[in-house]
Design a protein around this motif. Structure first.
Motif, PDB file in Angstrom:
ATOM      1  N   GLY B 121       0.843  -1.184   0.000  1.00  0.00           N
ATOM      2  CA  GLY B 121       0.000   0.000   0.000  1.00  0.00           C
ATOM      3  C   GLY B 121       0.876   1.231   0.000  1.00  0.00           C
ATOM      4  N   VAL B 122       0.361   2.317  -0.579  1.00  0.00           N
ATOM      5  CA  VAL B 122       1.157   3.536  -0.669  1.00  0.00           C
ATOM      6  C   VAL B 122       0.297   4.754  -0.362  1.00  0.00           C
ATOM      7  CG1 VAL B 122       2.243   5.110  -2.330  1.00  0.00           C
ATOM      8  CG2 VAL B 122       2.925   2.729  -2.275  1.00  0.00           C
ATOM      9  N   GLY B 123       0.876   5.653   0.394  1.00  0.00           N
ATOM     10  CA  GLY B 123       0.280   6.960   0.569  1.00  0.00           C
ATOM     11  C   GLY B 123       1.301   7.975   0.095  1.00  0.00           C
ATOM     12  N   ALA B 124       0.855   8.957  -0.685  1.00  0.00           N
ATOM     13  CA  ALA B 124       1.793   9.964  -1.172  1.00  0.00           C
ATOM     14  C   ALA B 124       1.275  11.331  -0.793  1.00  0.00           C
ATOM     15  CB  ALA B 124       1.950   9.847  -2.683  1.00  0.00           C
ATOM     16  N   GLN B 125       2.046  12.022   0.009  1.00  0.00           N
ATOM     17  CA  GLN B 125       1.642  13.358   0.439  1.00  0.00           C
ATOM     18  C   GLN B 125       2.449  14.403  -0.315  1.00  0.00           C
ATOM     19  OE1 GLN B 125       1.054  13.973   4.579  1.00  0.00           O
ATOM     20  NE2 GLN B 125       1.349  16.187   4.490  1.00  0.00           N
ATOM     21  N   TYR B 126       1.751  15.453  -0.736  1.00  0.00           N
ATOM     22  CA  TYR B 126       2.384  16.535  -1.483  1.00  0.00           C
ATOM     23  C   TYR B 126       2.052  17.815  -0.746  1.00  0.00           C
ATOM     24  CZ  TYR B 126       3.781  19.040  -5.766  1.00  0.00           C
ATOM     25  OH  TYR B 126       4.399  19.831  -6.693  1.00  0.00           O
ATOM     26  N   ASP B 127       3.044  18.475  -0.220  1.00  0.00           N
ATOM     27  CA  ASP B 127       2.836  19.611   0.675  1.00  0.00           C
ATOM     28  C   ASP B 127       1.973  19.191   1.865  1.00  0.00           C
ATOM     29  OD1 ASP B 127       4.548  21.083  -0.831  1.00  0.00           O
ATOM     30  OD2 ASP B 127       2.983  21.951  -2.073  1.00  0.00           O
ATOM     31  N   SER B 128       0.818  19.806   2.057  1.00  0.00           N
ATOM     32  CA  SER B 128       0.101  19.550   3.306  1.00  0.00           C
ATOM     33  C   SER B 128      -0.884  18.393   3.266  1.00  0.00           C
ATOM     34  CB  SER B 128      -0.656  20.814   3.747  1.00  0.00           C
ATOM     35  OG  SER B 128       0.268  21.834   4.046  1.00  0.00           O
ATOM     36  N   GLU B 129      -1.192  17.890   2.067  1.00  0.00           N
ATOM     37  CA  GLU B 129      -2.221  16.852   2.023  1.00  0.00           C
ATOM     38  C   GLU B 129      -1.816  15.673   1.164  1.00  0.00           C
ATOM     39  OE1 GLU B 129      -4.689  16.782   3.921  1.00  0.00           O
ATOM     40  OE2 GLU B 129      -5.184  18.854   4.462  1.00  0.00           O
ATOM     41  N   LEU B 130      -2.453  14.545   1.424  1.00  0.00           N
ATOM     42  CA  LEU B 130      -2.207  13.384   0.586  1.00  0.00           C
ATOM     43  C   LEU B 130      -2.877  13.562  -0.767  1.00  0.00           C
ATOM     44  CD1 LEU B 130      -1.901  12.039   3.592  1.00  0.00           C
ATOM     45  CD2 LEU B 130      -1.691  10.010   2.143  1.00  0.00           C
ATOM     46  N   VAL B 131      -2.147  13.181  -1.813  1.00  0.00           N
ATOM     47  CA  VAL B 131      -2.722  13.267  -3.148  1.00  0.00           C
ATOM     48  C   VAL B 131      -3.048  11.883  -3.690  1.00  0.00           C
ATOM     49  CG1 VAL B 131      -1.601  15.442  -3.736  1.00  0.00           C
ATOM     50  CG2 VAL B 131      -0.421  13.283  -4.209  1.00  0.00           C
ATOM     51  N   TYR B 132      -2.531  10.867  -3.000  1.00  0.00           N
ATOM     52  CA  TYR B 132      -2.738   9.510  -3.484  1.00  0.00           C
ATOM     53  C   TYR B 132      -2.723   8.556  -2.299  1.00  0.00           C
ATOM     54  CZ  TYR B 132      -1.827   4.999  -5.697  1.00  0.00           C
ATOM     55  OH  TYR B 132      -1.899   3.684  -6.087  1.00  0.00           O
ATOM     56  N   HIS B 133      -3.617   7.612  -2.322  1.00  0.00           N
ATOM     57  CA  HIS B 133      -3.615   6.594  -1.279  1.00  0.00           C
ATOM     58  C   HIS B 133      -4.242   5.346  -1.827  1.00  0.00           C
ATOM     59  CE1 HIS B 133      -3.134   5.250   2.772  1.00  0.00           C
ATOM     60  NE2 HIS B 133      -2.697   6.436   3.122  1.00  0.00           N
TER      61      HIS B 133
END
Lengths: 247, 469
Positions: B121-133
């Motif tokens: 599983g992957v979570g990708a955060q960009y600046d302040s929020e996650l953009v992908y999960h």
């Protein structure tokens, strides 16, 4: 004499302000095996380290050419890439670096890039000659190796790197009879497989038993005091270096 | 698996340094005050308790002093940090739906590739929020919850989240915990149910693109009884000439008989202040494993801590810090032995180069009831040149007679003999030194999944480039 690859002329070398080599001459031809013998302190290892370019060894005069090029102007890695190799008397422990990683990186630096598969296959073959378990490839370079294991690992490098001239600096020292025989087998394999030249520095002679020897040089006090064919080895075995020391 | 496979092949620093154009939906103005906190809370549609929690944290933040015992952080001015930057997208579960430039950034960092190859599983955060999960279906079906923090705060697990949120890392611990509590956004929540063993790792990746911004993600992981999880976090940012701030919090709860491994490869850009807090609490017969690689940032304060609460609980910490030019990295770990027969094994390595400063602090505390506690701490430092600095500062506080505690520290340089040996085999001086340094870091890279070990070795190689002369 076959084509000359190494020529040492009137070489003078200082280590920490003390002159060790005092006008040494040596010529080695392609595919030839030369032996350097001599008492402790004669300058045998100094010769090896100087040829390999160790920084503490300061050449004050004389010249060394390797395939006609000035060896002394080259950095150590350049010398290796020209085909020079040295089996170290005391191989250095390098924690965390696997033997496989070390040899594979070295081969790559020498222009022989191998896939992991081909590397492992080639290494396993050569390790058979040396009676080494392939598991050694995963061990940290020389860390916790016994004296014999270190020397076998050096000869494994020799067989994998296939240099044009290999200096074996006291490769047989401190080894038991069986280990000397194994190492000697490895050196013989190098002679047969690669056909490269050898400069064997030793003060015992068991390592030579199975090998072809073309020339023996006795050095004392920093220069060559006697030269001959392999019978000179037998003579030294019988009567030691005493007569050369007095000379 | 072939040893040759690398996700991030022949890396170079430019991969990390690509700056995306800022196309934010929201960027709050710089600074820190009640109004800004209220607006973050509003943006995030916080439950009431969270809004109150944030405001309370702001009060605590204002009362607490900046720590005086570590590297200076005068270059960090909260009046010039934007604490909340929402990228111009909502969280997606397919990379195809992530905006092109953001997706490209993660592609360059190898995240989608790694997800396909070796992650559950992957979570990708960009600046302040996650953009992908996204989580593998099989893992989801095992009942594993891996989600962004905002969803967790409102969904089925909201009570569990509220019960655990900032209970290990309390806002009064230090000024930056309080700051985090006030402005946090993003991060992940993981819950692994009883007895569930997640056989391949989950990963969160944190990317800070916005200039002069802060990233304050919160990671909360609860591994229930007898469960098993490996969680990986990675972080990077492009370099700016103004200060950026990362002040994340990681809270880890390891229940009875469970095991959690938490691996980090941190590669913040060299204008980053990395003031990060991580803490784990370990119950009876459970095990916590930390693997930590710190390469980036201008200044770091990072000391993952572990409370061995339950009897027979164990902890292992393996960490490496590489401080190069202009970096002051203050790292280490803390462990508190509370339960009986608890044990901790700590191995840290630090490398200082080109004037970099690396300080390793370790703290071992054994409480009076922790009979039979065992702790072995080993700290090794490598100085690549003579203009860098490396310090090891161990603290031991042992309050029982019945404990077996050991500490070793050593410091060394790259031996000339070893460089000569490697060069005699044809390697250039630069390659020889890089290989020796990689060897020094070997015990850490061995603890990492193959792709990350390769990335770490590449980072070391990169850092060692141009170190001659």
């Amino acid at each position: 004499m076959s084509q000359e690859i190494l020529k040492v002329e009137k070489l003078h070398v200082k280590v920490q302000d003390k002159e060790i080599l005092k006008g040494l001459d040596l010529e080695i031809g392609e595919g030839e095996t030369h032996v350097i013998m001599g008492p402790n302190g004669a300058g045998k290892s100094t010769l090896g380290n100087t040829l390999m370019g160790k920084s503490e060894y300061e050449v004050t005069s004389g010249s060394v050419t390797f395939f006609g090029e000035n060896l002394l102007e080259m950095a150590t890695d350049e010398r290796a890439r020209k085909g020079l190799f040295m089996s170290f008397q005391n191989p250095i422990e390098v924690p965390g670096v696997r033997l496989s990683e070390f040899i594979r990186n070295s081969c790559e630096a020498l222009g022989n890039r191998m896939s992991l598969w081909n590397f492992k296959k080639a290494a396993a073959e050569q390790m058979k000659v040396l009676n080494m378990d392939p598991g050694y490839l995963d061990r940290e370079l020389n860390v916790g190796f016994s004296g014999g294991e270190k020397k076998k690992a050096e000869i494994l490098q020799l067989l994998m790197m296939k240099p044009k001239l290999a200096i074996l600096d006291e490769t047989d020292s401190g080894l038991d009879v069986d280990a000397v025989r194994t190492v000697s087998e490895g050196v013989k394999a190098y002679q047969e497989q690669v056909g490269g030249s050898l400069l064997i520095i030793t003060h015992s002679t068991r390592i030579l038993d199975a090998l072809n020897v073309d020339r023996v040089h006795v050095i004392a006090d920093g220069h060559v005091v006697a030269e001959g064919d392999r019978f000179l080895v037998d003579e030294i075995n019988e009567s030691g270096f005493e007569k050369y020391l007095k000379a | 698996m072939s040893e040759e496979k690398t996700i991030v092949d022949d890396i170079n620093r430019s991969v990390y340094d690509v700056i995306d154009k800022e196309d934010n939906a929201t960027r709050l103005e710089e600074g820190l005050n009640e109004d800004i906190i209220r607006r973050i809370s509003e943006e995030k549609d916080d439950p009431d308790w969270m809004r109150e929690f944030r405001l309370n944290c702001l009060k605590i933040y204002k009362e607490l002093k900046v720590p005086q015992w570590g590297p200076g952080i005068d270059g960090l001015d909260m009046d010039h940090i934007s604490t909340y930057v929402r990228p111009n997208t909502r969280m997606q579960t397919s990379w195809d739906d992530v905006p092109e430039d953001i997706k490209n950034t993660f592609e360059r960092l190898g995240i989608p590739q790694a997800e396909r190859a070796s992650l559950a599983g992957v979570g990708a955060q960009y600046d302040s929020e996650l953009v992908y999960h996204n989580v593998m279906k099989e893992v989801e079906e095992q009942g594993v919850v891996y989600t962004d923090f905002e969803s967790a705060l409102k969904g089925e697990y909201s009570d569990m989240v509220r019960e655990h949120f900032m209970k290990l890392l309390v806002p009064t611990d230090h000024k930056f915990n309080a700051l985090h509590g006030a402005v946090w956004s993003g991060g992940s929540f993981v819950y692994v149910p009883k007895g569930v063993k997640v056989s391949i790792p989950l990963q969160s990746y944190f990317r800070l693109n916005a200039k002069g911004a802060g990233q304050f993600e919160h990671t909360l992981i609860i591994v229930d009884e007898g469960a098993d999880l490996h969680f990986i976090e990675g972080c990077s940012a492009p370099k700016y000439n103004v200060a950026n701030l990362h002040s994340g919090c990681v809270e880890l709860f390891v229940s009875k008989n469970a095991r959690l491994r938490y691996s980090t490869i941190e590669n913040w850009s060299k204008n980053m202040y990395n003031l990060n807090s991580k803490r784990a609490i370990v119950e009876e017969n459970a095990r916590m494993e930390w693997v930590s690689g710190s390469f980036g940032s201008h200044t770091s304060y990072l000391y993952p801590s572990t409370i061995l609460k339950g009897d027979n609980s164990t902890m292992e910490y393996t960490g490496i810090t590489f401080a190069g030019e202009g970096q002051n990295l203050d790292t280490g770990m803390k462990v508190m032995h509370v339960g009986k027969n608890t044990s901790s094994v700590v191995n840290t390595k630090s490398i200082a180069k080109s004037g970099g400063v690396s300080t390793t602090r370790t703290s071992v505390q054994v409480m009076p009831g922790a009979k039979g506690a065992k702790s072995v701490v080993s700290c090794e430092s490598l100085m690549v040149d003579n203009i860098s600095r490396s310090d090891t500062i161990p603290v031991m506080d042992i309050r029982t007679d019945d404990a077996d505690i050991g500490h070793e520290a050593s410091i060394g340089s790259i031996p000339d003999d070893a460089v000569f040996y490697l060069m005699s085999r044809g390697m250039t001086e630069e390659d020889a030194r890089a290989l020796i340094v990689s060897g020094f870091a070997d015990n850490v890279s061995r603890e990492l999944p193959m792709e990350y070990a390769a990335e770490m070795n590449n980072l070391i190689r990169l850092e060692m480039k141009g170190s001659i002369g």
